[in-house]
Write a protein that holds these residues in place. Structure first.
Motif, PDB file in Angstrom:
ATOM      1  N   HIS A  96       0.851  -1.189   0.000  1.00  0.00           N
ATOM      2  CA  HIS A  96       0.000   0.000   0.000  1.00  0.00           C
ATOM      3  C   HIS A  96       0.890   1.243   0.000  1.00  0.00           C
ATOM      4  O   HIS A  96       1.705   1.416   0.900  1.00  0.00           O
ATOM      5  N   ARG A  97       0.732   2.037  -1.060  1.00  0.00           N
ATOM      6  CA  ARG A  97       1.553   3.244  -1.207  1.00  0.00           C
ATOM      7  C   ARG A  97       3.034   2.873  -1.129  1.00  0.00           C
ATOM      8  O   ARG A  97       3.813   3.451  -0.362  1.00  0.00           O
ATOM      9  N   VAL A  98       3.420   1.926  -1.945  1.00  0.00           N
ATOM     10  CA  VAL A  98       4.757   1.344  -1.848  1.00  0.00           C
ATOM     11  C   VAL A  98       5.850   2.373  -2.121  1.00  0.00           C
ATOM     12  O   VAL A  98       6.971   2.249  -1.607  1.00  0.00           O
ATOM     13  N   LEU A  99       5.542   3.400  -2.896  1.00  0.00           N
ATOM     14  CA  LEU A  99       6.563   4.386  -3.240  1.00  0.00           C
ATOM     15  C   LEU A  99       6.676   5.512  -2.222  1.00  0.00           C
ATOM     16  O   LEU A  99       7.481   6.429  -2.404  1.00  0.00           O
ATOM     17  N   SER A 100       5.911   5.425  -1.134  1.00  0.00           N
ATOM     18  CA  SER A 100       5.957   6.506  -0.141  1.00  0.00           C
ATOM     19  C   SER A 100       7.321   6.594   0.543  1.00  0.00           C
ATOM     20  O   SER A 100       7.645   7.613   1.161  1.00  0.00           O
ATOM     21  N   PHE A 101       8.142   5.539   0.405  1.00  0.00           N
ATOM     22  CA  PHE A 101       9.484   5.597   0.999  1.00  0.00           C
ATOM     23  C   PHE A 101      10.359   6.655   0.328  1.00  0.00           C
ATOM     24  O   PHE A 101      11.417   7.025   0.855  1.00  0.00           O
ATOM     25  N   LEU A 102       9.900   7.175  -0.819  1.00  0.00           N
ATOM     26  CA  LEU A 102      10.664   8.224  -1.508  1.00  0.00           C
ATOM     27  C   LEU A 102      10.597   9.553  -0.763  1.00  0.00           C
ATOM     28  O   LEU A 102      11.288  10.506  -1.129  1.00  0.00           O
ATOM     29  N   GLY A 103       9.749   9.610   0.240  1.00  0.00           N
ATOM     30  CA  GLY A 103       9.696  10.784   1.111  1.00  0.00           C
ATOM     31  C   GLY A 103       9.279  12.055   0.409  1.00  0.00           C
ATOM     32  O   GLY A 103       8.188  12.149  -0.162  1.00  0.00           O
ATOM     33  N   GLY A 104      10.162  13.061   0.450  1.00  0.00           N
ATOM     34  CA  GLY A 104       9.823  14.371  -0.108  1.00  0.00           C
ATOM     35  C   GLY A 104       9.511  14.321  -1.595  1.00  0.00           C
ATOM     36  O   GLY A 104       8.630  15.050  -2.082  1.00  0.00           O
ATOM     37  N   PHE A 105      10.214  13.465  -2.342  1.00  0.00           N
ATOM     38  CA  PHE A 105       9.952  13.367  -3.781  1.00  0.00           C
ATOM     39  C   PHE A 105       8.561  12.789  -4.034  1.00  0.00           C
ATOM     40  O   PHE A 105       7.843  13.229  -4.929  1.00  0.00           O
ATOM     41  N   TYR A 106       8.181  11.802  -3.214  1.00  0.00           N
ATOM     42  CA  TYR A 106       6.836  11.227  -3.331  1.00  0.00           C
ATOM     43  C   TYR A 106       5.791  12.286  -3.030  1.00  0.00           C
ATOM     44  O   TYR A 106       4.768  12.389  -3.725  1.00  0.00           O
ATOM     45  N   SER A 107       6.048  13.079  -2.013  1.00  0.00           N
ATOM     46  CA  SER A 107       5.133  14.167  -1.660  1.00  0.00           C
ATOM     47  C   SER A 107       4.982  15.138  -2.824  1.00  0.00           C
ATOM     48  O   SER A 107       3.870  15.568  -3.165  1.00  0.00           O
ATOM     49  N   PHE A 108       6.099  15.471  -3.447  1.00  0.00           N
ATOM     50  CA  PHE A 108       6.074  16.381  -4.594  1.00  0.00           C
ATOM     51  C   PHE A 108       5.268  15.784  -5.752  1.00  0.00           C
ATOM     52  O   PHE A 108       4.451  16.465  -6.383  1.00  0.00           O
ATOM     53  N   LEU A 109       5.488  14.487  -6.009  1.00  0.00           N
ATOM     54  CA  LEU A 109       4.771  13.824  -7.109  1.00  0.00           C
ATOM     55  C   LEU A 109       3.266  13.851  -6.880  1.00  0.00           C
ATOM     56  O   LEU A 109       2.493  14.268  -7.750  1.00  0.00           O
ATOM     57  N   ILE A 110       2.835  13.404  -5.712  1.00  0.00           N
ATOM     58  CA  ILE A 110       1.398  13.315  -5.446  1.00  0.00           C
ATOM     59  C   ILE A 110       0.769  14.708  -5.435  1.00  0.00           C
ATOM     60  O   ILE A 110      -0.346  14.904  -5.936  1.00  0.00           O
ATOM     61  N   ALA A 111       1.492  15.683  -4.888  1.00  0.00           N
ATOM     62  CA  ALA A 111       0.965  17.059  -4.896  1.00  0.00           C
ATOM     63  C   ALA A 111       0.775  17.545  -6.330  1.00  0.00           C
ATOM     64  O   ALA A 111      -0.246  18.164  -6.667  1.00  0.00           O
ATOM     65  N   SER A 112       1.766  17.252  -7.187  1.00  0.00           N
ATOM     66  CA  SER A 112       1.662  17.633  -8.595  1.00  0.00           C
ATOM     67  C   SER A 112       0.480  16.931  -9.253  1.00  0.00           C
ATOM     68  O   SER A 112      -0.274  17.544 -10.020  1.00  0.00           O
ATOM     69  N   PHE A 113       0.308  15.639  -8.935  1.00  0.00           N
ATOM     70  CA  PHE A 113      -0.797  14.878  -9.516  1.00  0.00           C
ATOM     71  C   PHE A 113      -2.148  15.492  -9.128  1.00  0.00           C
ATOM     72  O   PHE A 113      -3.040  15.622  -9.964  1.00  0.00           O
ATOM     73  N   GLU A 114      -2.278  15.837  -7.857  1.00  0.00           N
ATOM     74  CA  GLU A 114      -3.571  16.354  -7.383  1.00  0.00           C
ATOM     75  C   GLU A 114      -3.885  17.716  -8.012  1.00  0.00           C
ATOM     76  O   GLU A 114      -5.024  17.972  -8.413  1.00  0.00           O
ATOM     77  N   ILE A 115      -2.886  18.577  -8.097  1.00  0.00           N
ATOM     78  CA  ILE A 115      -3.103  19.897  -8.710  1.00  0.00           C
ATOM     79  C   ILE A 115      -3.452  19.727 -10.186  1.00  0.00           C
ATOM     80  O   ILE A 115      -4.388  20.364 -10.705  1.00  0.00           O
ATOM     81  N   LEU A 116      -2.726  18.852 -10.867  1.00  0.00           N
ATOM     82  CA  LEU A 116      -3.011  18.601 -12.276  1.00  0.00           C
ATOM     83  C   LEU A 116      -4.400  17.988 -12.453  1.00  0.00           C
ATOM     84  O   LEU A 116      -5.095  18.292 -13.427  1.00  0.00           O
ATOM     85  N   ALA A 117      -4.811  17.119 -11.528  1.00  0.00           N
ATOM     86  CA  ALA A 117      -6.138  16.500 -11.620  1.00  0.00           C
ATOM     87  C   ALA A 117      -7.233  17.558 -11.605  1.00  0.00           C
ATOM     88  O   ALA A 117      -8.203  17.493 -12.371  1.00  0.00           O
ATOM     89  N   VAL A 118      -7.069  18.559 -10.737  1.00  0.00           N
ATOM     90  CA  VAL A 118      -8.051  19.646 -10.681  1.00  0.00           C
ATOM     91  C   VAL A 118      -8.023  20.466 -11.970  1.00  0.00           C
ATOM     92  O   VAL A 118      -9.068  20.818 -12.520  1.00  0.00           O
TER      93      VAL A 118
END
Length: 434
Positions: A96-118
């Motif tokens: 579950h959320r296997v890539l979350s170990f990437l830490g700050g980079f994962y946070s950046f990716l998901i944040a980018s995804f959510e903004i782009l989704a909107v």
């Protein structure tokens, strides 16, 4: 996830990818039904075309509103689907959320995804308004009825649902919300689930997760039947586009061979084929069916986005003529699909009494063309409807002598008088004596 979920996911993934590969195989086969044409020259210019036009969307932004919105949807769709990598890993291995170990980079990716989704949700909503409320004329030409019209709407709804599911999946994921990383949008949706039980919220998250990945696989396989196949084909289409100056037409090899034979006094055109050798059948002049076109033209037909920019710029269409360059590409694709289904059914093509010319594209359409190249210039992915029109014309003129009377008169004058006028060569300078 338990093992049943893992197995179900692998089965779903295998079916989805397998069906996609099967369709792509059919697509490649159908394109290869076309004649060979060499487009391997000037690779630097071709890579530049692909980078600027397919990847960089340079021709899209000539119409800024649609162009900018399309770039947002394009980037959003491509970038957000990077998340599919994580979904596939989680689905296969039960993580579950296997890539979350990437830490700050994962946070950046998901944040980018959510903004782009909107942003994608906003963009496709504007597209829907332009199509269904403002009713921009090029979306409502007569060829845009039935499935072609609905296809565009299906894709808009697909994108709306996929982006919404992505945000709901993030918002209902308690573990993700507790990490408090990369959720600039979903953190405002999450409070909607605060009064629900943990079991209910988990069920919502799992349902959104499954529907999201299933939707992506359905979308992937819908592409083959949709104008949105250009998501995949825009890149090879721009790479293999014609680099010659617009308006420069190629000589037919078949005509060149005939002329050379006529000018060679050593060749007896009536001589029988040598014993044991098969008599050669002269190559057809021009095109009457899809197999007479080259493979790049057939790829053009599959790449057509049906955006209508070509038709809205066509002077013949603007003045009320029957011609629509978009319809030329759509009809070519329809005929190619019919030929492909014929091959699927019979193992090889069995003559069906139909052809592209007359049964799909009428002589009235192709003679309305002024060969101005406006359609070629306007196409955002370098499709060339004019080349198909000219090949169909060549067939009518050179195989059936079916040109309009005005053209037949001109060609008769050239044959008899060496000029398009009806005057004898000896009489051309008579005006000097008047």
């Amino acid at each position: 996830m338990n093992y049943i979920d893992n197995i179900a996911f692998v089965i779903l993934l295998t079916i989805g990818v397998g069906f996609f590969v099967k369709n792509i195989t059919k697509l490649i086969r159908n394109i290869k039904l076309g004649k060979e044409v060499d487009r391997s020259d000037n690779s630097n210019a071709r890579w530049k075309n692909m980078a600027m036009i397919a990847l960089g969307q340079s021709k899209m932004v000539k119409r800024p509103v649609a162009g900018i919105l399309h770039i947002i949807v394009y980037l959003g769709f491509i970038i957000i689907n990077i998340e599919v990598i994580e979904i596939i890993i989680d689905g296969i291995f039960g993580t579950h959320r296997v890539l979350s170990f990437l830490g700050g980079f994962y946070s950046f990716l998901i944040a980018s995804f959510e903004i782009l989704a909107v942003l994608v949700l906003v963009s496709v909503t504007v597209f829907w308004i332009r199509r269904m409320i403002l009713k921009i004329p090029r979306f409502w030409n007569k060829e845009m009825k039935g499935f072609p019209k609905n296809d565009a709407l299906y894709i808009l709804y697909f994108e709306m649902v996929l982006m919404s599911l992505f945000l709901i999946m993030n918002a209902a994921d308690n573990h993700f919300q507790e990490l408090n990383v990369g959720n600039p949008i979903s953190q405002y949706i999450a409070p909607l689930f605060h009064n629900l039980s943990f079991t209910a919220v988990t069920a919502i998250e799992r349902t959104a997760w499954w529907l999201h990945i299933a939707g992506i696989l359905v979308f992937l396989n819908y592409l083959y039947y949709s104008k949105h196949l250009h998501i995949l084909l825009a890149f090879p289409n721009t790479y293999y586009a014609n680099l010659n100056p617009k308006g420069q037409f190629t000589n037919l090899e078949s005509v060149t061979s005939e002329v050379k034979m006529m000018m060679d006094p050593t060749i007896d055109p009536f001589a029988a084929a040598p014993e044991g050798a098969e008599a050669t059948v002269p190559e057809k002049f021009g095109a009457s069916d899809v197999a007479d076109l080259n493979w790049v033209q057939l790829m053009n037909a599959y790449t057509c986005t049906e955006c209508g920019r070509c038709t809205s710029s066509c002077p013949a269409n603007i003045t009320g003529k029957e011609l629509s360059p978009r319809a030329i590409m759509m009809k070519t694709r329809d005929r190619l699909e019919e030929v492909g289904e014929n091959i699927n059914k019979n193992g090889k093509f069995i003559e069906d009494g139909k052809q592209l010319l007359s049964d799909y594209i009428t002589p009235e359409e192709i003679w309305a063309c002024t060969s101005c190249n406006a359609c070629v210039e306007e196409c955002p992915v370098n499709i060339d409807p004019l080349s198909i029109i000219m090949d169909l014309r060549r067939y009518l003129v050179m195989e059936q002598s079916a040109a309009p009377q005005e053209l037949n008169s001109m060609m008769t004058n050239i044959e008899n008088n060496g000029a398009p006028w009806q005057y004898n060569q000896m009489d051309r300078l008579n005006w000097k004596n008047e």
